[in-house]
Motif scaffolding. Structure first.
Motif, PDB file in Angstrom:
ATOM      1  N   LEU A  79       9.515 -29.162 -13.644  1.00 28.90           N
ATOM      2  CA  LEU A  79      10.158 -29.454 -14.921  1.00 28.90           C
ATOM      3  C   LEU A  79       9.185 -29.128 -16.049  1.00 28.90           C
ATOM      4  O   LEU A  79       8.025 -29.534 -15.995  1.00 28.90           O
ATOM      5  CB  LEU A  79      10.550 -30.932 -14.980  1.00 28.90           C
ATOM      6  CG  LEU A  79      11.339 -31.402 -16.210  1.00 28.90           C
ATOM      7  CD1 LEU A  79      12.692 -30.716 -16.271  1.00 28.90           C
ATOM      8  CD2 LEU A  79      11.528 -32.913 -16.171  1.00 28.90           C
ATOM      9  N   PHE A 130       9.083 -25.762 -17.473  1.00 30.65           N
ATOM     10  CA  PHE A 130       9.202 -24.318 -17.676  1.00 30.65           C
ATOM     11  C   PHE A 130      10.315 -23.838 -16.757  1.00 30.65           C
ATOM     12  O   PHE A 130      10.692 -24.527 -15.809  1.00 30.65           O
ATOM     13  CB  PHE A 130       7.885 -23.573 -17.396  1.00 30.65           C
ATOM     14  CG  PHE A 130       7.398 -23.665 -15.971  1.00 30.65           C
ATOM     15  CD1 PHE A 130       7.792 -22.738 -15.011  1.00 30.65           C
ATOM     16  CD2 PHE A 130       6.527 -24.672 -15.585  1.00 30.65           C
ATOM     17  CE1 PHE A 130       7.339 -22.822 -13.703  1.00 30.65           C
ATOM     18  CE2 PHE A 130       6.051 -24.759 -14.284  1.00 30.65           C
ATOM     19  CZ  PHE A 130       6.464 -23.831 -13.337  1.00 30.65           C
ATOM     20  N   THR A 131      10.860 -22.667 -17.042  1.00 29.55           N
ATOM     21  CA  THR A 131      11.964 -22.171 -16.221  1.00 29.55           C
ATOM     22  C   THR A 131      11.432 -21.276 -15.110  1.00 29.55           C
ATOM     23  O   THR A 131      10.443 -20.568 -15.273  1.00 29.55           O
ATOM     24  CB  THR A 131      12.984 -21.377 -17.057  1.00 29.55           C
ATOM     25  OG1 THR A 131      12.390 -20.145 -17.490  1.00 29.55           O
ATOM     26  CG2 THR A 131      13.458 -22.191 -18.267  1.00 29.55           C
ATOM     27  N   MET A 132      12.115 -21.289 -13.999  1.00 24.22           N
ATOM     28  CA  MET A 132      11.737 -20.412 -12.902  1.00 24.22           C
ATOM     29  C   MET A 132      12.006 -18.956 -13.260  1.00 24.22           C
ATOM     30  O   MET A 132      11.286 -18.066 -12.820  1.00 24.22           O
ATOM     31  CB  MET A 132      12.469 -20.816 -11.626  1.00 24.22           C
ATOM     32  CG  MET A 132      11.962 -22.106 -11.009  1.00 24.22           C
ATOM     33  SD  MET A 132      10.159 -22.129 -10.694  1.00 24.22           S
ATOM     34  CE  MET A 132       9.997 -20.738  -9.579  1.00 24.22           C
ATOM     35  N   ASP A 133      13.023 -18.709 -14.081  1.00 23.07           N
ATOM     36  CA  ASP A 133      13.266 -17.328 -14.510  1.00 23.07           C
ATOM     37  C   ASP A 133      12.078 -16.786 -15.293  1.00 23.07           C
ATOM     38  O   ASP A 133      11.686 -15.625 -15.124  1.00 23.07           O
ATOM     39  CB  ASP A 133      14.545 -17.238 -15.350  1.00 23.07           C
ATOM     40  CG  ASP A 133      15.805 -17.313 -14.499  1.00 23.07           C
ATOM     41  OD1 ASP A 133      15.731 -17.064 -13.279  1.00 23.07           O
ATOM     42  OD2 ASP A 133      16.875 -17.622 -15.066  1.00 23.07           O
ATOM     43  N   SER A 134      11.484 -17.632 -16.147  1.00 25.49           N
ATOM     44  CA  SER A 134      10.328 -17.178 -16.911  1.00 25.49           C
ATOM     45  C   SER A 134       9.144 -16.922 -15.985  1.00 25.49           C
ATOM     46  O   SER A 134       8.390 -15.956 -16.177  1.00 25.49           O
ATOM     47  CB  SER A 134       9.950 -18.187 -18.000  1.00 25.49           C
ATOM     48  OG  SER A 134       9.437 -19.386 -17.441  1.00 25.49           O
ATOM     49  N   THR A 151      23.772 -21.573  -6.476  1.00 32.21           N
ATOM     50  CA  THR A 151      23.479 -22.984  -6.731  1.00 32.21           C
ATOM     51  C   THR A 151      23.231 -23.686  -5.401  1.00 32.21           C
ATOM     52  O   THR A 151      23.966 -23.480  -4.439  1.00 32.21           O
ATOM     53  CB  THR A 151      24.667 -23.651  -7.456  1.00 32.21           C
ATOM     54  OG1 THR A 151      24.886 -22.967  -8.687  1.00 32.21           O
ATOM     55  CG2 THR A 151      24.394 -25.116  -7.717  1.00 32.21           C
ATOM     56  N   LYS A 204      13.581 -27.252  -7.187  1.00 28.80           N
ATOM     57  CA  LYS A 204      14.889 -27.612  -7.744  1.00 28.80           C
ATOM     58  C   LYS A 204      15.956 -26.575  -7.420  1.00 28.80           C
ATOM     59  O   LYS A 204      17.150 -26.866  -7.518  1.00 28.80           O
ATOM     60  CB  LYS A 204      14.785 -27.803  -9.252  1.00 28.80           C
ATOM     61  CG  LYS A 204      14.366 -26.564 -10.023  1.00 28.80           C
ATOM     62  CD  LYS A 204      14.128 -26.886 -11.488  1.00 28.80           C
ATOM     63  CE  LYS A 204      13.544 -25.719 -12.251  1.00 28.80           C
ATOM     64  NZ  LYS A 204      13.166 -26.118 -13.626  1.00 28.80           N
ATOM     65  N   GLU A 205      15.546 -25.377  -7.044  1.00 30.05           N
ATOM     66  CA  GLU A 205      16.513 -24.336  -6.672  1.00 30.05           C
ATOM     67  C   GLU A 205      16.812 -24.355  -5.180  1.00 30.05           C
ATOM     68  O   GLU A 205      17.707 -23.655  -4.720  1.00 30.05           O
ATOM     69  CB  GLU A 205      15.958 -22.958  -7.056  1.00 30.05           C
ATOM     70  CG  GLU A 205      15.776 -22.792  -8.555  1.00 30.05           C
ATOM     71  CD  GLU A 205      15.111 -21.487  -8.932  1.00 30.05           C
ATOM     72  OE1 GLU A 205      15.683 -20.746  -9.756  1.00 30.05           O
ATOM     73  OE2 GLU A 205      14.003 -21.201  -8.390  1.00 30.05           O
TER      74      GLU A 205
END
Length: 196
Positions: free
Chosen positions: A180, A182-186, A113, A170-171
């Motif tokens: 914002l 979609f996810t960064m993991d995706s 985080t 954001k990370e």
């Protein structure tokens, strides 16, 4: 540790990944190198612009604002998937972020985080601004998401990095929300599949 690729190699890498690329003005020499070094580079950072329209977004990211001179990234990814190259070298996109996150990117391990802003990210990341209002409602067209995937993969492929070298603003910096919608993991999973 990687030295930044040349501007020509950057252009070739993006086109080699199947992207439509527009060269904007003197992008190869438009940078903030006078404010500090660019490199070694360790990853790719994804942002959203909080703007509407390609021309407006490209102009803002190229020229910057009164409080933040441009370039604000290396490339602007439009809703139609076109990548507009606006700068090359140090760019005002990442700002100060978490040194522990940078260490994780370098080691290509799971990100911690982000809870501090103690490390210069403009020195260490390629940056792509993606045209989107950033309100959680503005859609991300499939062709734009594919272009973000391809642009990220192009840089990773050149440097021999894995998808773990792709992060969101954001990370990196506490308080940031971009991208914002979609996810960064995706995105990392898509980049991973493309790099296979």
């Amino acid at each position: 540790m990687s030295s930044p690729m040349s501007a020509k190699s950057f252009l070739d890498a993006l086109r080699g990944e199947g992207l439509t690329v527009v060269e904007v003005g003197d992008w190869r020499d438009h940078n903030r190198n006078s404010k500090g070094p660019w490199g070694p580079v360790h990853g790719v950072m994804i942002h959203h612009t909080v703007t509407q329209g390609t021309a407006n977004s490209v102009a803002l990211c190229r020229d910057g604002r009164i409080d933040l001179p441009g370039p604000l990234c290396h490339g602007v990814i439009a809703k139609d998937g076109t990548v507009h190259l606006i700068g090359y070298g140090r760019a005002n996109h990442a700002g100060l972020g978490d040194g522990d996150v940078l260490s994780a990117v370098i080691a290509e391990r799971t990100l911690p985080t982000d809870n501090q802003a103690n490390t210069d990210g403009n020195r260490h990341f390629y940056g792509f601004e993606c045209v989107n209002l950033g309100n959680g409602h503005d859609p991300w067209p499939a062709v734009q998401l594919e272009a973000i995937e391809r642009a990220s993969a192009a840089v990773c492929r050149h440097h021999g990095w894995t998808s773990r070298s792709v992060i969101g603003h954001k990370e990196w910096q506490p308080g940031k929300i971009d991208p914002l919608g979609f996810t960064m993991d995706s995105l990392r999973e898509r980049v991973h599949e493309r790099l296979k």
